[in-house]
Scaffold this motif. Structure first.
Motif, PDB file in Angstrom:
ATOM      1  N   GLY A   2      14.557  29.578  70.722  1.00 57.88           N
ATOM      2  CA  GLY A   2      14.305  28.146  70.635  1.00 57.88           C
ATOM      3  C   GLY A   2      13.595  27.585  71.845  1.00 57.88           C
ATOM      4  O   GLY A   2      12.941  26.543  71.757  1.00 57.88           O
ATOM      5  N   ASN A   3      13.691  28.268  72.989  1.00 61.47           N
ATOM      6  CA  ASN A   3      13.012  27.822  74.200  1.00 61.47           C
ATOM      7  C   ASN A   3      11.731  28.594  74.463  1.00 61.47           C
ATOM      8  O   ASN A   3      11.187  28.534  75.573  1.00 61.47           O
ATOM      9  N   GLY A   4      11.269  29.334  73.473  1.00 69.06           N
ATOM     10  CA  GLY A   4       9.978  30.007  73.583  1.00 69.06           C
ATOM     11  C   GLY A   4      10.016  31.362  74.249  1.00 69.06           C
ATOM     12  O   GLY A   4       8.957  31.925  74.552  1.00 69.06           O
ATOM     13  N   ASP A   5      11.219  31.900  74.490  1.00 71.24           N
ATOM     14  CA  ASP A   5      11.337  33.225  75.102  1.00 71.24           C
ATOM     15  C   ASP A   5      11.293  34.274  73.999  1.00 71.24           C
ATOM     16  O   ASP A   5      12.254  34.461  73.249  1.00 71.24           O
ATOM     17  N   ILE A   6      10.190  34.993  73.911  1.00 69.65           N
ATOM     18  CA  ILE A   6       9.994  35.957  72.829  1.00 69.65           C
ATOM     19  C   ILE A   6      10.485  37.346  73.213  1.00 69.65           C
ATOM     20  O   ILE A   6      10.807  38.168  72.347  1.00 69.65           O
ATOM     21  N   ASP A   7      10.587  37.649  74.483  1.00 73.44           N
ATOM     22  CA  ASP A   7      10.956  38.997  74.924  1.00 73.44           C
ATOM     23  C   ASP A   7      12.465  39.249  74.844  1.00 73.44           C
ATOM     24  O   ASP A   7      12.897  40.369  74.556  1.00 73.44           O
ATOM     25  N   THR A   8      13.273  38.232  75.131  1.00 67.12           N
ATOM     26  CA  THR A   8      14.728  38.418  75.177  1.00 67.12           C
ATOM     27  C   THR A   8      15.310  38.930  73.860  1.00 67.12           C
ATOM     28  O   THR A   8      16.186  39.812  73.885  1.00 67.12           O
ATOM     29  N   PRO A   9      14.905  38.425  72.692  1.00 68.90           N
ATOM     30  CA  PRO A   9      15.491  38.947  71.440  1.00 68.90           C
ATOM     31  C   PRO A   9      15.311  40.446  71.272  1.00 68.90           C
ATOM     32  O   PRO A   9      16.232  41.127  70.788  1.00 68.90           O
ATOM     33  N   PHE A  10      14.164  40.989  71.655  1.00 71.34           N
ATOM     34  CA  PHE A  10      13.944  42.426  71.500  1.00 71.34           C
ATOM     35  C   PHE A  10      14.800  43.222  72.496  1.00 71.34           C
ATOM     36  O   PHE A  10      15.287  44.311  72.168  1.00 71.34           O
ATOM     37  N   GLN A  11      14.977  42.688  73.704  1.00 75.98           N
ATOM     38  CA  GLN A  11      15.871  43.349  74.659  1.00 75.98           C
ATOM     39  C   GLN A  11      17.316  43.332  74.160  1.00 75.98           C
ATOM     40  O   GLN A  11      18.031  44.332  74.251  1.00 75.98           O
ATOM     41  N   LEU A  12      17.716  42.189  73.604  1.00 74.68           N
ATOM     42  CA  LEU A  12      19.075  42.081  73.073  1.00 74.68           C
ATOM     43  C   LEU A  12      19.286  42.990  71.877  1.00 74.68           C
ATOM     44  O   LEU A  12      20.358  43.568  71.703  1.00 74.68           O
ATOM     45  N   THR A  30      19.510  29.461  79.123  1.00 79.12           N
ATOM     46  CA  THR A  30      18.353  29.563  78.233  1.00 79.12           C
ATOM     47  C   THR A  30      17.524  28.284  78.197  1.00 79.12           C
ATOM     48  O   THR A  30      16.389  28.310  77.739  1.00 79.12           O
ATOM     49  N   SER A  31      18.079  27.181  78.688  1.00 78.53           N
ATOM     50  CA  SER A  31      17.384  25.892  78.590  1.00 78.53           C
ATOM     51  C   SER A  31      16.867  25.403  79.931  1.00 78.53           C
ATOM     52  O   SER A  31      16.426  24.248  80.027  1.00 78.53           O
ATOM     53  N   VAL A  32      16.934  26.248  80.968  1.00 77.27           N
ATOM     54  CA  VAL A  32      16.450  25.831  82.288  1.00 77.27           C
ATOM     55  C   VAL A  32      15.426  26.841  82.775  1.00 77.27           C
ATOM     56  O   VAL A  32      15.421  28.004  82.349  1.00 77.27           O
ATOM     57  N   PRO A  33      14.552  26.440  83.689  1.00 80.76           N
ATOM     58  CA  PRO A  33      13.591  27.404  84.264  1.00 80.76           C
ATOM     59  C   PRO A  33      14.315  28.469  85.090  1.00 80.76           C
ATOM     60  O   PRO A  33      15.480  28.322  85.471  1.00 80.76           O
ATOM     61  N   ASP A  34      13.593  29.555  85.350  1.00 79.28           N
ATOM     62  CA  ASP A  34      14.189  30.662  86.102  1.00 79.28           C
ATOM     63  C   ASP A  34      14.640  30.235  87.494  1.00 79.28           C
ATOM     64  O   ASP A  34      15.643  30.757  88.015  1.00 79.28           O
ATOM     65  N   ALA A  35      13.935  29.298  88.106  1.00 78.44           N
ATOM     66  CA  ALA A  35      14.288  28.869  89.457  1.00 78.44           C
ATOM     67  C   ALA A  35      15.622  28.120  89.491  1.00 78.44           C
ATOM     68  O   ALA A  35      16.268  28.056  90.545  1.00 78.44           O
ATOM     69  N   ARG A  89      24.112  34.471  70.083  1.00 80.02           N
ATOM     70  CA  ARG A  89      23.816  33.056  70.352  1.00 80.02           C
ATOM     71  C   ARG A  89      22.781  32.924  71.459  1.00 80.02           C
ATOM     72  O   ARG A  89      21.934  32.024  71.425  1.00 80.02           O
ATOM     73  N   LEU A  90      22.852  33.814  72.451  1.00 83.76           N
ATOM     74  CA  LEU A  90      21.849  33.808  73.514  1.00 83.76           C
ATOM     75  C   LEU A  90      20.472  34.111  72.956  1.00 83.76           C
ATOM     76  O   LEU A  90      19.468  33.532  73.399  1.00 83.76           O
ATOM     77  N   CYS A  91      20.421  35.006  71.991  1.00 84.01           N
ATOM     78  CA  CYS A  91      19.142  35.359  71.355  1.00 84.01           C
ATOM     79  C   CYS A  91      18.524  34.148  70.663  1.00 84.01           C
ATOM     80  O   CYS A  91      17.349  33.837  70.861  1.00 84.01           O
ATOM     81  N   ALA A 141      13.517  28.249  66.483  1.00 87.04           N
ATOM     82  CA  ALA A 141      14.984  28.180  66.459  1.00 87.04           C
ATOM     83  C   ALA A 141      15.487  27.634  65.133  1.00 87.04           C
ATOM     84  O   ALA A 141      16.472  28.119  64.581  1.00 87.04           O
ATOM     85  N   ASP A 142      14.807  26.601  64.585  1.00 87.78           N
ATOM     86  CA  ASP A 142      15.230  26.037  63.296  1.00 87.78           C
ATOM     87  C   ASP A 142      15.091  27.061  62.186  1.00 87.78           C
ATOM     88  O   ASP A 142      15.945  27.154  61.301  1.00 87.78           O
ATOM     89  N   VAL A 143      14.027  27.843  62.237  1.00 84.89           N
ATOM     90  CA  VAL A 143      13.829  28.863  61.201  1.00 84.89           C
ATOM     91  C   VAL A 143      14.933  29.904  61.263  1.00 84.89           C
ATOM     92  O   VAL A 143      15.529  30.288  60.253  1.00 84.89           O
TER      93      VAL A 143
END
Length: 285
Positions: free
Chosen positions: A202-212, A73-78, A195-197, A268-270
């Protein structure tokens, strides 16, 4: 003869009688049978202790693979493939440990020793299903897990196992994860997905929480069909599953309603503060 001499005489007679009984019963079939029972129990106890030790190693290495996977979650896709490949390498080492369990259980009833290694198998199921979800966004099946737990064990003519020994052949060992261990491992997976959500948000990925959230609802529905008909441990972990689902849904709600009001670096803090507030209300320490 005084009283003290009489007690000493009776004690010596009792010891002599006991010694005669031991020598007389050494060839008794009853004594011989109980010696065989003693050897069997000692052998089974030693096997149980070895399985507990291997299971502990499986648990430790599986946890390390899970911690490594949370770095995606903290690294780019590449940069994700090297992390996933490293985690796969760790899980391959775990499978070799499970091969040792299969070797110990060869010719034995698996359920006689199940409690010795069930914790490690559950942790392995959690780790391998977590890796499968990150790669394929789906749930790995029990058949797919068992398909990788097939081991080839070579036998050599030298009992000392020297390098020059000629191989006699190879035999196939398989280890079958029980449905109960699979379900318990999947139930533990939900906590890692929660935890992944939070890490993704926290890293700005808004789509993953809805998929999870959708994926966890499907898992929850599947466990709801089991109800009280499954193992006792499954009903205990269902409460934790519901907590994880509730936290992910709460994060999705906040993103949908207040996402535009909160900067991405503060999301993430919120969510962490909201999660801690929910835990306090539910009595979680």
């Amino acid at each position: 003869m005084n009283k003290r001499e009489g007690e000493g005489w009776s004690r010596r007679n009792a010891e002599a009688a006991q010694e005669r009984d031991v020598h007389a019963n050494s060839a008794s079939p009853v004594i011989a049978a109980f010696k065989v029972f003693q050897q069997e129990l000692d052998t089974r106890h030693d096997k149980h202790e070895r399985l507990v030790k291997i299971s502990r190693d499986v648990t430790i290495e599986s946890k390390r693979a899970i911690f490594l996977l949370h770095r995606v979650t903290s690294v780019p896709d590449a940069e994700r493939p090297p992390i996933l490949n490293e985690a796969e390498g760790k899980l391959e080492g775990v499978r070799q440990k499970i091969g040792q369990i299969a070797e110990e259980l060869r010719g034995e009833d698996i359920f006689q020793f199940h409690r010795a290694f069930t914790a490690g198998i559950q942790e392995y199921v959690e780790a391998v299903s977590f890796l499968h979800y990150i790669r394929h966004r789906g749930l790995i099946s029990l058949e797919e897990i068992n398909a990788k737990l097939v081991f080839m064990k070579a036998e050599s003519a030298d009992p000392k196992g020297s390098a020059e020994a000629a191989p006699l052949g190879a035999h196939v060992l398989t280890f079958q994860v029980t449905p109960a261990d699979y379900l318990l491992g999947v139930a533990d997976l939900t906590g890692e997905l929660m935890r992944l959500c939070i890490g993704s948000v926290g890293n700005g990925d808004i789509d993953t929480p809805f998929q999870l959230s959708q994926f966890l609802r499907q898992i929850h529905d599947g466990f709801s069909y089991i109800g009280n008909t499954g193992p006792y441990e499954v009903s205990k972990k269902l409460h934790t599953l519901r907590q994880s689902l509730g936290k992910v849904e709460d994060a999705c709600y906040a993103l949908r309603v207040r996402g535009s009001e909160i900067p991405k670096h503060m999301l993430a803090d919120v969510f962490c503060s909201r999660t801690a507030h929910l835990d306090t209300e539910e009595g979680v320490v």
